[in-house]
Design a protein around this motif. Structure first.
Motif, PDB file in Angstrom:
ATOM      1  N   UNK A 400     106.082  86.640 -26.596  1.00  0.00           N
ATOM      2  CA  UNK A 400     105.410  85.349 -26.519  1.00  0.00           C
ATOM      3  C   UNK A 400     106.057  84.396 -27.521  1.00  0.00           C
ATOM      4  N   UNK A 401     106.328  83.153 -27.070  1.00  0.00           N
ATOM      5  CA  UNK A 401     106.961  82.146 -27.931  1.00  0.00           C
ATOM      6  C   UNK A 401     106.337  80.784 -27.643  1.00  0.00           C
ATOM      7  N   UNK A 438     106.691  80.343 -23.684  1.00  0.00           N
ATOM      8  CA  UNK A 438     107.400  81.309 -22.856  1.00  0.00           C
ATOM      9  C   UNK A 438     106.788  82.677 -23.122  1.00  0.00           C
ATOM     10  N   UNK A 439     106.511  83.400 -22.046  1.00  0.00           N
ATOM     11  CA  UNK A 439     105.889  84.712 -22.187  1.00  0.00           C
ATOM     12  C   UNK A 439     106.498  85.674 -21.175  1.00  0.00           C
ATOM     13  N   UNK A 455     108.600  93.552 -14.277  1.00  0.00           N
ATOM     14  CA  UNK A 455     108.141  92.600 -15.275  1.00  0.00           C
ATOM     15  C   UNK A 455     107.748  91.285 -14.646  1.00  0.00           C
ATOM     16  N   UNK A 456     107.077  90.457 -15.442  1.00  0.00           N
ATOM     17  CA  UNK A 456     106.663  89.137 -15.001  1.00  0.00           C
ATOM     18  C   UNK A 456     106.881  88.181 -16.174  1.00  0.00           C
ATOM     19  N   UNK A 457     107.355  86.972 -15.870  1.00  0.00           N
ATOM     20  CA  UNK A 457     107.589  85.968 -16.907  1.00  0.00           C
ATOM     21  C   UNK A 457     106.787  84.722 -16.602  1.00  0.00           C
ATOM     22  N   UNK A 458     106.486  83.977 -17.644  1.00  0.00           N
ATOM     23  CA  UNK A 458     105.725  82.741 -17.496  1.00  0.00           C
ATOM     24  C   UNK A 458     106.285  81.720 -18.505  1.00  0.00           C
ATOM     25  N   UNK A 459     106.415  80.491 -18.053  1.00  0.00           N
ATOM     26  CA  UNK A 459     106.868  79.438 -18.982  1.00  0.00           C
ATOM     27  C   UNK A 459     106.184  78.136 -18.624  1.00  0.00           C
TER      28      UNK A 459
END
Length: 459
Positions: A400-401, A438-439, A455-459
């Motif tokens: 997480x950022x 960003x996660x 995996x899964x990404x989110x931004x």
């Protein structure tokens, strides 16, 4: 089309001296007639150790010859595909394969292409475009590099480096008589030539220390140094329709009324001092501090030729510090944060009056853009925080950022008053903010010989 690469390499040496040499040839005839690319590379490098292996000298050189002929351009003028695609289906294409015919009234070969073959007056016979509108680029490039490193102590060294990259390029255009007037400018043909010289030199000197203290619990890594980045380009150009002799491509045969000449030169230099320090304690806590100061020639004639930009960052491996407290399901846990400032100078020649050369009139003219002696470096300030975690014996990972950046002192052109004699003024203003998160969540596991990852990404 095909690309063929042939190379020969030679390596030899001892534990004190190593030498490497190579020669390579790349030939790539294109899919279009009269279109090809050729490159010849020669390189040599030698690394030597002396003075009880405390001094390391690294020398290298490269020489590159590059020739490019009739590279296909976009649009209609230099792209034979446009007239091919739009050739009427009801016409006989074999009729235009003989792309030039003898003109007894002019006593030369001229282009054969009837207007019924295309829908635009800018199109030409595709064979003529490739065979009688020659565009050639020849480039020679020289690169040299050297470095000398002195190991003063096992944990302390000083190193100096220098690298230079010089290139000379010649670009020629030769358009035969009967090329469309919008390109040739004359019914006898057109000739143009551009010579460009680029030179880039980079040099730096740096001292570095990496040492552990207190039974290796404290690690200190420090670098300090200075650098010089010097870049220069000189270019001269002339072109125009031919005046007397058709298809005789020479400077003296260019019409004086159509001659377009131009030259340009720019020289940039940035001088810098820099330093960084990273401190790590017990492989759990880390602190990094950096700083850099630049003196840029692009800010000459201003009050702020020098600008400084620092940064600081830290991280904490919580899973190492609180191993006995955290649940066993947490395999790894780290938090991090940083703050940074970066700066960049504006474009060259904006801080002082500069006349502009007009290659149409072959005269220097009053500039349309008003200079500004109060320009400052463009500046960006940003901060970032983040978290990294792994669970269940590193099976599940989480990143997480959050980041935030603000950019100031951007350079814009705005309309100027007509009474000033200029069209635009230069100003610096604005505050652009860019922020977000960003996660990422990942799963990674293995059963026997099978591995499953998703995996899964989110931004």
């Amino acid at each position: 089309g095909a690309t063929e690469i042939n190379a020969l390499t030679l390596t030899l040496g001892t534990d004190k001296n190593q030498t490497y040499a190579s020669a390579a040839v790349t030939n790539a005839p294109g899919i279009m007639p009269e279109s090809d690319y050729n490159r010849y590379n020669f390189s040599i490098r030698n690394t030597s150790k002396f003075y009880n292996d405390k001094l390391t000298l690294d020398l290298g050189a490269n020489y590159i010859i590059q020739n490019n002929k009739n590279f296909v351009g976009s649009g209609e003028y230099f792209n034979p595909l446009a007239s091919l695609y739009l050739f009427p289906r009801g016409e006989n294409f074999d009729d235009v394969r003989m792309f030039e015919r003898f003109d007894p009234s002019r006593n030369i070969m001229t282009q054969y292409w009837e207007q019924k073959y295309s829908t635009a007056f800018t199109m030409q016979n595709p064979y003529w475009t490739q065979k009688r509108m020659l565009r050639e680029a020849r480039k020679q490039r020289y690169m040299f590099n050297a470095s000398l490193k002195y190991d003063i102590l096992p944990w302390l060294y000083i190193m100096g480096r220098v690298r230079t990259d010089n290139a000379n390029t010649v670009y020629e255009e030769k358009y035969n008589a009967s090329t469309i007037m919008v390109l040739a400018g004359s019914d006898k043909g057109m000739y143009g030539k551009t010579r460009t010289m680029n030179r880039s030199t980079y040099a730096d000197v740096m001292a570095s220390m990496n040492k552990n203290f207190f039974d290796n619990r404290l690690n200190v890594n420090v670098q300090v140094g200075a650098s010089l980045n010097d870049m220069l380009e000189e270019s001269e150009h002339y072109e125009g329709g031919l005046a007397t002799i058709p298809n005789f491509f020479a400077y003296g045969n260019i019409s004086t009324t159509q001659m377009k000449r131009g030259e340009s030169e720019w020289h940039d230099q940035v001088q810098s001092v820099f330093g960084s320090a990273e401190i790590g304690w017990d492989s759990q806590y880390y602190l990094t501090v950096t700083g850099r100061n630049d003196w840029a020639s692009m800010l000459a004639f201003t009050d702020k030729m020098s600008y400084f930009y620092p940064s600081v960052g830290g991280s904490w491996l919580i899973s190492e510090t609180l191993r006995d407290i955290l649940p066993q399901a947490i395999s790894f846990l780290k938090v991090r944060g940083s703050w940074a400032e970066v700066a960049s100078s504006p474009s060259r020649y904006l801080t002082r009056m500069q006349y502009v050369y007009n290659d149409q009139t072959n005269q220097y003219e009053w500039p349309s853009k008003h200079y500004n002696p109060n320009l400052k470096p463009e500046n960006t300030k940003s901060y970032e925080i983040g978290l990294s975690a792994k669970f269940l014996n590193n099976t599940i990972g989480l990143e997480f950022t959050y980041y935030n950046a603000n950019t100031f002192n951007q350079t814009f052109e705005i309309p100027a008053s007509g009474s000033s004699g200029y069209k635009t003024n230069l100003i610096q203003t604005g505050n652009i903010r860019n922020r977000g998160i960003e996660a990422a969540l990942n799963y990674n596991n293995q059963w026997g010989d099978w591995r499953f990852t998703t995996g899964v990404t989110y931004s």
